[in-house]
Motif scaffolding. Sequence first.
Motif, PDB file in Angstrom:
ATOM      1  N   ILE A 459       0.818  -1.209   0.000  1.00  0.00           N
ATOM      2  CA  ILE A 459      -0.104   0.029  -0.010  1.00  0.00           C
ATOM      3  C   ILE A 459       0.775   1.180   0.206  1.00  0.00           C
ATOM      4  N   HIS A 460       1.031   1.853  -1.081  1.00  0.00           N
ATOM      5  CA  HIS A 460       2.041   3.119  -1.427  1.00  0.00           C
ATOM      6  C   HIS A 460       1.342   4.196  -0.456  1.00  0.00           C
ATOM      7  N   GLY A 461       2.327   5.071   0.282  1.00  0.00           N
ATOM      8  CA  GLY A 461       1.899   5.907   1.004  1.00  0.00           C
ATOM      9  C   GLY A 461       1.519   5.692   2.570  1.00  0.00           C
ATOM     10  N   MET A 462       1.421   4.426   2.768  1.00  0.00           N
ATOM     11  CA  MET A 462       1.048   3.828   4.182  1.00  0.00           C
ATOM     12  C   MET A 462       2.133   3.778   4.875  1.00  0.00           C
ATOM     13  N   GLY A 463       2.945   4.925   5.192  1.00  0.00           N
ATOM     14  CA  GLY A 463       4.194   4.733   5.859  1.00  0.00           C
ATOM     15  C   GLY A 463       4.101   4.676   7.512  1.00  0.00           C
ATOM     16  N   GLU A 464       5.317   4.782   8.233  1.00  0.00           N
ATOM     17  CA  GLU A 464       4.945   4.617   9.667  1.00  0.00           C
ATOM     18  C   GLU A 464       4.309   5.763  10.164  1.00  0.00           C
ATOM     19  N   LYS A 465       4.521   7.103   9.787  1.00  0.00           N
ATOM     20  CA  LYS A 465       3.913   8.211  10.277  1.00  0.00           C
ATOM     21  C   LYS A 465       2.360   8.034  10.086  1.00  0.00           C
ATOM     22  N   VAL A 466       1.761   7.871   8.919  1.00  0.00           N
ATOM     23  CA  VAL A 466       0.363   7.420   8.811  1.00  0.00           C
ATOM     24  C   VAL A 466      -0.146   6.523   9.733  1.00  0.00           C
ATOM     25  N   ILE A 467       0.509   5.381   9.801  1.00  0.00           N
ATOM     26  CA  ILE A 467      -0.184   4.097  10.657  1.00  0.00           C
ATOM     27  C   ILE A 467       0.105   4.868  12.003  1.00  0.00           C
ATOM     28  N   ASN A 468       0.855   5.392  12.462  1.00  0.00           N
ATOM     29  CA  ASN A 468       1.029   6.000  13.925  1.00  0.00           C
ATOM     30  C   ASN A 468      -0.065   6.755  14.464  1.00  0.00           C
ATOM     31  N   GLN A 469      -0.556   7.571  13.350  1.00  0.00           N
ATOM     32  CA  GLN A 469      -1.557   8.406  13.449  1.00  0.00           C
ATOM     33  C   GLN A 469      -2.948   7.656  13.634  1.00  0.00           C
ATOM     34  N   PRO A 479      -5.382  -5.405  10.352  1.00  0.00           N
ATOM     35  CA  PRO A 479      -5.240  -4.984   9.040  1.00  0.00           C
ATOM     36  C   PRO A 479      -6.503  -4.803   8.065  1.00  0.00           C
ATOM     37  N   VAL A 480      -7.641  -5.493   8.465  1.00  0.00           N
ATOM     38  CA  VAL A 480      -8.953  -5.462   7.827  1.00  0.00           C
ATOM     39  C   VAL A 480      -9.422  -3.885   7.776  1.00  0.00           C
ATOM     40  N   ASP A 481      -9.024  -3.184   8.774  1.00  0.00           N
ATOM     41  CA  ASP A 481      -9.396  -1.796   9.031  1.00  0.00           C
ATOM     42  C   ASP A 481      -8.901  -0.807   7.818  1.00  0.00           C
ATOM     43  N   PHE A 482      -7.621  -1.124   7.490  1.00  0.00           N
ATOM     44  CA  PHE A 482      -7.259  -0.410   6.424  1.00  0.00           C
ATOM     45  C   PHE A 482      -8.233  -0.251   5.248  1.00  0.00           C
ATOM     46  N   PHE A 483      -9.104  -1.175   4.907  1.00  0.00           N
ATOM     47  CA  PHE A 483      -9.887  -1.249   3.749  1.00  0.00           C
ATOM     48  C   PHE A 483     -11.522  -0.677   4.063  1.00  0.00           C
ATOM     49  N   TYR A 484     -11.392  -0.308   5.429  1.00  0.00           N
ATOM     50  CA  TYR A 484     -12.663   0.435   5.832  1.00  0.00           C
ATOM     51  C   TYR A 484     -12.581   1.893   5.838  1.00  0.00           C
ATOM     52  N   LEU A 485     -11.385   2.331   5.580  1.00  0.00           N
ATOM     53  CA  LEU A 485     -10.989   3.827   5.746  1.00  0.00           C
ATOM     54  C   LEU A 485     -11.570   4.529   4.684  1.00  0.00           C
ATOM     55  N   ASN A 486     -12.252   5.664   4.784  1.00  0.00           N
ATOM     56  CA  ASN A 486     -12.857   6.703   3.794  1.00  0.00           C
ATOM     57  C   ASN A 486     -12.204   7.905   3.747  1.00  0.00           C
ATOM     58  N   ARG A 487     -12.627   8.793   3.003  1.00  0.00           N
ATOM     59  CA  ARG A 487     -12.246  10.131   2.624  1.00  0.00           C
ATOM     60  C   ARG A 487     -12.301  10.793   3.837  1.00  0.00           C
ATOM     61  N   GLU A 503      -6.994  11.000  -1.688  1.00  0.00           N
ATOM     62  CA  GLU A 503      -7.511  10.242  -2.615  1.00  0.00           C
ATOM     63  C   GLU A 503      -6.406   9.438  -3.076  1.00  0.00           C
ATOM     64  N   LYS A 504      -5.140   9.944  -3.320  1.00  0.00           N
ATOM     65  CA  LYS A 504      -3.814   9.119  -3.691  1.00  0.00           C
ATOM     66  C   LYS A 504      -3.830   7.949  -2.843  1.00  0.00           C
ATOM     67  N   LEU A 505      -4.020   7.911  -1.531  1.00  0.00           N
ATOM     68  CA  LEU A 505      -3.868   7.006  -0.625  1.00  0.00           C
ATOM     69  C   LEU A 505      -4.819   5.897  -0.614  1.00  0.00           C
ATOM     70  N   LEU A 506      -6.310   6.427  -0.824  1.00  0.00           N
ATOM     71  CA  LEU A 506      -7.386   5.281  -0.902  1.00  0.00           C
ATOM     72  C   LEU A 506      -7.201   4.549  -2.306  1.00  0.00           C
ATOM     73  N   ARG A 507      -6.575   5.312  -3.432  1.00  0.00           N
ATOM     74  CA  ARG A 507      -6.315   4.345  -4.515  1.00  0.00           C
ATOM     75  C   ARG A 507      -5.240   3.480  -4.383  1.00  0.00           C
ATOM     76  N   SER A 508      -4.271   3.787  -3.626  1.00  0.00           N
ATOM     77  CA  SER A 508      -3.386   2.702  -3.184  1.00  0.00           C
ATOM     78  C   SER A 508      -3.786   1.568  -2.518  1.00  0.00           C
ATOM     79  N   ILE A 509      -4.773   1.792  -1.311  1.00  0.00           N
ATOM     80  CA  ILE A 509      -5.724   0.739  -0.788  1.00  0.00           C
ATOM     81  C   ILE A 509      -6.341  -0.196  -1.525  1.00  0.00           C
TER      82      ILE A 509
END
Length: 598
Positions: A459-469, A479-487, A503-509
Amino acid sequence: MKIIEKRIKKLIKKLRQWEYAYYLKNESETSDEEYDKTLQELRQLEFEYPCLITENSPTKFLGKILENNFRQVYHRAPMLSLNSVMNKSQLLLFNDRIEYKLRDNNQNKSIIYCCELKIDGVAISLLYKSGKLLKAATRGDGKIGEDVTKNVRVVSSIPECLRKNDGMQLPYLLEIRGEIFISKLCFLKLNQKILKSGNKPFSNARNAASGSLRQLNPNITASRSLMFYCYGISYYVGADELPNSHWDRLQLCLKLGIPINDHIQLVNGVDKVLKYYDHITYIRSNLKYDIDGIVVKVDNCVFQKKLGYGTRAPHWAIAYKFPAESKLTQLNDIIFKVGRTGLITPIVYIKPIVINNVVIKKVSMHNVNEIRRFNLMFGDTVLVQRSGDVIPKIVKVILSKRTNDMKVITLPQFCPVCGTLLITSNCRSSVLRCPAKLICLAQRKSMLKHFVSRKAMNIHGMGEKVINQLVDKNLVFSPVDFFYLNRENLLFNLDGYGVKSVEKLLRSIDLAKHTTLANFIYALGIPNVGESVANSLAVKYKTIEKLISADFQSLSTLQYVGDSIAFTIYSFFKDPINLKNIKDLINPDIGIRWILNN
């Protein structure tokens, strides 16, 4: 005999794991000394017990360590490695063997050797046809490499066309071998740039060269200022005969416009080899690139043919490695880090020292047993070695420097992150582990980072800083929660993210849902299951459902899988929490779609 057989299997497993990490993942999990020592022990056991030699032994050839991102290329001549020596006596033994085998041909004269620098880079094979670069390939497993032609074409020191000299016909086919590397200055600038972007820098120059060469985008490779030197000809078809001297063949390459190293020397006898080694040791720090020793080759190509090749390395060449540099420093502090699988790893903080132009401030120990082995105390004077010029490690405690007021380092009883009582996961090694799994914040974050990594779900763009937040704000737990994230929840909770970034992050997901079974298995984070094991599981079982229902006996017969890993895999799929995570991920509502493994 069973004890010996078990020991051989253990050595093979170790060596294959180290080779996989070094050649494919660009990581050094052990020092050159430890690797060579382990390989030598395996050789000795196979010599004493020839009935236990296996076809896939690392003493015979490198393992299959190719990645799927590049097309495979069969080498016209095997691309072998080199056997290594670490001291003068071992080099003299090598010379004695050469002189003995050539006693009828050389009439008791000293052997003429071609001495070269052992540049710390990536071996490459270049094939020219009628003077034009046709193909470039990595070593791979020695027989099959990866096609990196597009990336090699952007390395400025590699000629696209050979130079034609007066009276010289260009060969119809010319395959040369050489080293691609990065200079110390360019490596420093590259890491500074990577740090500014918030990513993890390369640990050493070799990893930087390998990672740059194997980029999917050649433009990235072009920006890395890679360099190249040729060190030999492996295949030739042409009107003119090749010279009978390795040195002369290198000079021929130079005339054709292929760069060779300025420090190559032709010497007469092993004493001159030792002088060359001493000279290179003296000037090493002033070189513009990293080296880890010298390479010594019998110059006469007829003699080379007589001496022959092993399945792993030629018998007429040897790498004479530099000893690992070490320095004394003081142990200031220690923390205990919780890994993805709950393993407790001690991180020792030391008074900063500089070894081979690298500032070392901390040393990661293998596990808590290292603390026990050294009986470490706060304030200890320790000898730190940068093994293989890569991994810093504590090799000795200077007991004479201890004072009565120094305190012994005690091992933790509770997880330093979640407070759970630690357990001993193996009664023989007494390795400490936190059993809390996803309840432990450190394990949860590490597991999620692993799940989205490039070799896993990518998943491009889903780095350490994003995951920590996302974790800290309770948006992602498993892990399944990544696929229920929304705009909306991303825009509201991610600092510094605007509409386009979200939107770029959601496309990567969404793109990550289109994955291979091997990548999915690897993403699950099963302990001791790396990419090669995940690929073997995917190839054998075809579907995740069949893998989940596989019994222990079936699992233990796979390549790269012994009884211990088989039991780990079997236990993983019997855990209700793991099964629920997998069930949630493959739910049709998520929409994960399988593609064939490359």
